[in-house]
Design a protein around this motif. Structure first.
Motif, PDB file in Angstrom:
ATOM      1  N   GLY A 261       0.809  -1.211   0.000  1.00 51.57           N
ATOM      2  CA  GLY A 261       0.000   0.000   0.000  1.00 51.57           C
ATOM      3  C   GLY A 261       0.845   1.266   0.000  1.00 51.57           C
ATOM      4  N   LEU A 262       1.877   1.307   0.836  1.00 58.29           N
ATOM      5  CA  LEU A 262       2.747   2.486   0.890  1.00 58.29           C
ATOM      6  C   LEU A 262       3.518   2.660  -0.416  1.00 58.29           C
ATOM      7  CD1 LEU A 262       4.155   2.280   4.538  1.00 58.29           C
ATOM      8  CD2 LEU A 262       2.497   3.919   3.637  1.00 58.29           C
ATOM      9  N   ALA A 263       4.017   1.560  -0.960  1.00 61.44           N
ATOM     10  CA  ALA A 263       4.778   1.645  -2.211  1.00 61.44           C
ATOM     11  C   ALA A 263       3.894   2.124  -3.364  1.00 61.44           C
ATOM     12  CB  ALA A 263       5.404   0.292  -2.539  1.00 61.44           C
ATOM     13  N   GLU A 264       2.683   1.606  -3.440  1.00 61.60           N
ATOM     14  CA  GLU A 264       1.770   2.010  -4.518  1.00 61.60           C
ATOM     15  C   GLU A 264       1.317   3.455  -4.347  1.00 61.60           C
ATOM     16  OE1 GLU A 264      -1.345  -0.940  -4.704  1.00 61.60           O
ATOM     17  OE2 GLU A 264       0.130  -2.546  -5.038  1.00 61.60           O
ATOM     18  N   MET A 265       1.013   3.846  -3.110  1.00 60.01           N
ATOM     19  CA  MET A 265       0.595   5.229  -2.871  1.00 60.01           C
ATOM     20  C   MET A 265       1.749   6.178  -3.192  1.00 60.01           C
ATOM     21  SD  MET A 265      -1.790   7.386  -1.980  1.00 60.01           S
ATOM     22  CE  MET A 265      -3.062   6.669  -0.927  1.00 60.01           C
ATOM     23  N   GLY A 266       2.947   5.864  -2.710  1.00 56.69           N
ATOM     24  CA  GLY A 266       4.099   6.719  -2.992  1.00 56.69           C
ATOM     25  C   GLY A 266       4.337   6.863  -4.479  1.00 56.69           C
ATOM     26  N   ALA A 267       4.286   5.758  -5.213  1.00 55.14           N
ATOM     27  CA  ALA A 267       4.500   5.806  -6.666  1.00 55.14           C
ATOM     28  C   ALA A 267       3.460   6.690  -7.340  1.00 55.14           C
ATOM     29  CB  ALA A 267       4.482   4.394  -7.251  1.00 55.14           C
ATOM     30  N   ALA A 268       2.203   6.586  -6.908  1.00 57.30           N
ATOM     31  CA  ALA A 268       1.142   7.415  -7.491  1.00 57.30           C
ATOM     32  C   ALA A 268       1.358   8.891  -7.176  1.00 57.30           C
ATOM     33  CB  ALA A 268      -0.222   6.955  -6.978  1.00 57.30           C
ATOM     34  N   LEU A 269       1.816   9.191  -5.958  1.00 59.00           N
ATOM     35  CA  LEU A 269       2.026  10.589  -5.579  1.00 59.00           C
ATOM     36  C   LEU A 269       3.205  11.197  -6.341  1.00 59.00           C
ATOM     37  CD1 LEU A 269       1.431  10.390  -1.723  1.00 59.00           C
ATOM     38  CD2 LEU A 269      -0.185  11.056  -3.514  1.00 59.00           C
ATOM     39  N   TYR A 270       4.294  10.432  -6.473  1.00 58.19           N
ATOM     40  CA  TYR A 270       5.434  10.938  -7.252  1.00 58.19           C
ATOM     41  C   TYR A 270       5.026  11.163  -8.700  1.00 58.19           C
ATOM     42  CZ  TYR A 270       8.924  10.258  -3.564  1.00 58.19           C
ATOM     43  OH  TYR A 270       9.660  10.351  -2.404  1.00 58.19           O
ATOM     44  N   ALA A 271       4.263  10.239  -9.267  1.00 66.91           N
ATOM     45  CA  ALA A 271       3.812  10.380 -10.654  1.00 66.91           C
ATOM     46  C   ALA A 271       2.928  11.617 -10.802  1.00 66.91           C
ATOM     47  CB  ALA A 271       3.063   9.128 -11.096  1.00 66.91           C
ATOM     48  N   ALA A 272       2.100  11.892  -9.808  1.00 66.51           N
ATOM     49  CA  ALA A 272       1.222  13.059  -9.863  1.00 66.51           C
ATOM     50  C   ALA A 272       2.015  14.359  -9.876  1.00 66.51           C
ATOM     51  CB  ALA A 272       0.254  13.043  -8.684  1.00 66.51           C
ATOM     52  N   LEU A 273       3.143  14.370  -9.196  1.00 68.36           N
ATOM     53  CA  LEU A 273       3.968  15.585  -9.139  1.00 68.36           C
ATOM     54  C   LEU A 273       4.686  15.866 -10.451  1.00 68.36           C
ATOM     55  CD1 LEU A 273       5.591  15.350  -5.609  1.00 68.36           C
ATOM     56  CD2 LEU A 273       3.941  17.050  -6.403  1.00 68.36           C
ATOM     57  N   ASP A 274       4.923  14.832 -11.227  1.00 65.52           N
ATOM     58  CA  ASP A 274       5.676  14.975 -12.467  1.00 65.52           C
ATOM     59  C   ASP A 274       4.944  15.914 -13.421  1.00 65.52           C
ATOM     60  OD1 ASP A 274       7.703  14.586 -14.312  1.00 65.52           O
ATOM     61  OD2 ASP A 274       6.757  12.799 -15.162  1.00 65.52           O
ATOM     62  N   GLY A 275       5.442  17.118 -13.569  1.00 64.50           N
ATOM     63  CA  GLY A 275       4.866  18.106 -14.475  1.00 64.50           C
ATOM     64  C   GLY A 275       3.604  18.773 -13.965  1.00 64.50           C
ATOM     65  N   ALA A 276       3.293  18.620 -12.689  1.00 66.10           N
ATOM     66  CA  ALA A 276       2.072  19.206 -12.139  1.00 66.10           C
ATOM     67  C   ALA A 276       2.180  20.720 -12.075  1.00 66.10           C
ATOM     68  CB  ALA A 276       1.804  18.655 -10.743  1.00 66.10           C
ATOM     69  N   GLY A 277       1.141  21.398 -12.531  1.00 68.28           N
ATOM     70  CA  GLY A 277       1.089  22.852 -12.408  1.00 68.28           C
ATOM     71  C   GLY A 277       0.908  23.268 -10.959  1.00 68.28           C
ATOM     72  N   ASP A 278      -0.004  22.616 -10.274  1.00 66.12           N
ATOM     73  CA  ASP A 278      -0.259  22.879  -8.860  1.00 66.12           C
ATOM     74  C   ASP A 278       0.081  21.590  -8.111  1.00 66.12           C
ATOM     75  OD1 ASP A 278      -1.244  23.166  -6.279  1.00 66.12           O
ATOM     76  OD2 ASP A 278      -3.171  23.994  -6.909  1.00 66.12           O
ATOM     77  N   PRO A 279       1.261  21.524  -7.500  1.00 65.03           N
ATOM     78  CA  PRO A 279       1.668  20.272  -6.854  1.00 65.03           C
ATOM     79  C   PRO A 279       0.779  19.866  -5.686  1.00 65.03           C
ATOM     80  CG  PRO A 279       3.229  22.023  -6.356  1.00 65.03           C
ATOM     81  CD  PRO A 279       2.281  22.568  -7.372  1.00 65.03           C
ATOM     82  N   VAL A 280       0.249  20.839  -4.961  1.00 66.17           N
ATOM     83  CA  VAL A 280      -0.608  20.510  -3.822  1.00 66.17           C
ATOM     84  C   VAL A 280      -1.869  19.816  -4.318  1.00 66.17           C
ATOM     85  CG1 VAL A 280      -1.989  21.455  -1.927  1.00 66.17           C
ATOM     86  CG2 VAL A 280       0.309  22.354  -2.363  1.00 66.17           C
ATOM     87  N   GLU A 281      -2.518  20.395  -5.300  1.00 68.89           N
ATOM     88  CA  GLU A 281      -3.740  19.783  -5.834  1.00 68.89           C
ATOM     89  C   GLU A 281      -3.441  18.431  -6.472  1.00 68.89           C
ATOM     90  OE1 GLU A 281      -7.609  20.695  -8.644  1.00 68.89           O
ATOM     91  OE2 GLU A 281      -6.169  22.305  -8.287  1.00 68.89           O
ATOM     92  N   ALA A 282      -2.308  18.312  -7.152  1.00 70.11           N
ATOM     93  CA  ALA A 282      -1.946  17.051  -7.806  1.00 70.11           C
ATOM     94  C   ALA A 282      -1.759  15.940  -6.776  1.00 70.11           C
ATOM     95  CB  ALA A 282      -0.675  17.232  -8.630  1.00 70.11           C
ATOM     96  N   VAL A 283      -1.073  16.245  -5.681  1.00 72.81           N
ATOM     97  CA  VAL A 283      -0.856  15.247  -4.630  1.00 72.81           C
ATOM     98  C   VAL A 283      -2.186  14.861  -3.987  1.00 72.81           C
ATOM     99  CG1 VAL A 283       0.114  14.934  -2.309  1.00 72.81           C
ATOM    100  CG2 VAL A 283       1.561  15.735  -4.159  1.00 72.81           C
TER     101      VAL A 283
END
Length: 192
Positions: A77-99
């Protein structure tokens, strides 16, 4: 997903995952299916043995017990959540909303794994060293300050749990509530 100790100084790769034998991996996969279908309370060694077509005591030859099974699931669960959060940050205009968006999406997609991973005390010694911090680092990367990152995670966790538990009134505009939370944290991040 704690970020209270110190701020990360650089992006670090995902910590090495626990190596499982093929049979142990099969047991953990069956446990995940049982967990996702029926919830944490249904995850017993007896139910797991029945799902696998084996006696519950035979599981102990591959994993030390229910705590080891749960630790393997929390690790996933932690590994999958972390991977999704890092992927969301990649190129995010608003990092807070993306996370926040990625966190909510992952938690709602896997509510029982989320509950197991975030409910009750966490046996950190049973997890790969650094995994929890790695999984939570995107909150810091989105905010730039450890306490604000921890507050952002607390907001996200509280919102998810309330949503999973059906505690918001039916008239609630939850997407708007999440966006307003993101805006408040973005404003806090950019405040002098």
């Amino acid at each position: 997903m704690s970020q209270g100790r110190h701020a990360p100084t650089a992006l670090t790769p995902q910590p090495a995952r626990t190596q499982l034998t093929p049979r142990a991996a099969e047991i953990v996969q069956a446990a995940r299916e049982l967990l996702e279908e029926q919830g944490p309370e249904a995850l017993t060694m007896r139910a797991l043995g029945e799902r696998l077509g084996m006696r519950a005591p035979s599981i102990y030859k591959h994993l030390k017990g229910k705590e080891a099974v749960e630790a393997a699931l929390i690790e996933q669960g932690l590994a999958e959540m972390g991977a999704a959060l890092y992927a969301a940050l990649d190129g995010a205009g608003d990092p807070v909303e993306a996370v926040l968006r990625a966190y909510r999406r992952m938690a709602l997609a896997h509510p029982n794994l989320y509950r197991l991973s975030t409910g009750g005390p966490l046996n950190r010694a049973a997890l790969p060293e650094g995994l929890e911090e790695w999984a939570g680092t995107p909150f810091f990367l989105a905010c730039g300050e450890p306490q604000l990152a921890q507050a952002l995670w607390s907001f996200a966790h509280g919102m998810v749990i309330l949503e999973l538990d059906g505690r918001f009134p039916d008239s609630s505009a939850l997407d708007l509530t999440w966006r307003e939370g993101a805006r408040a944290f973005l404003a806090a991040r950019t405040a002098p």
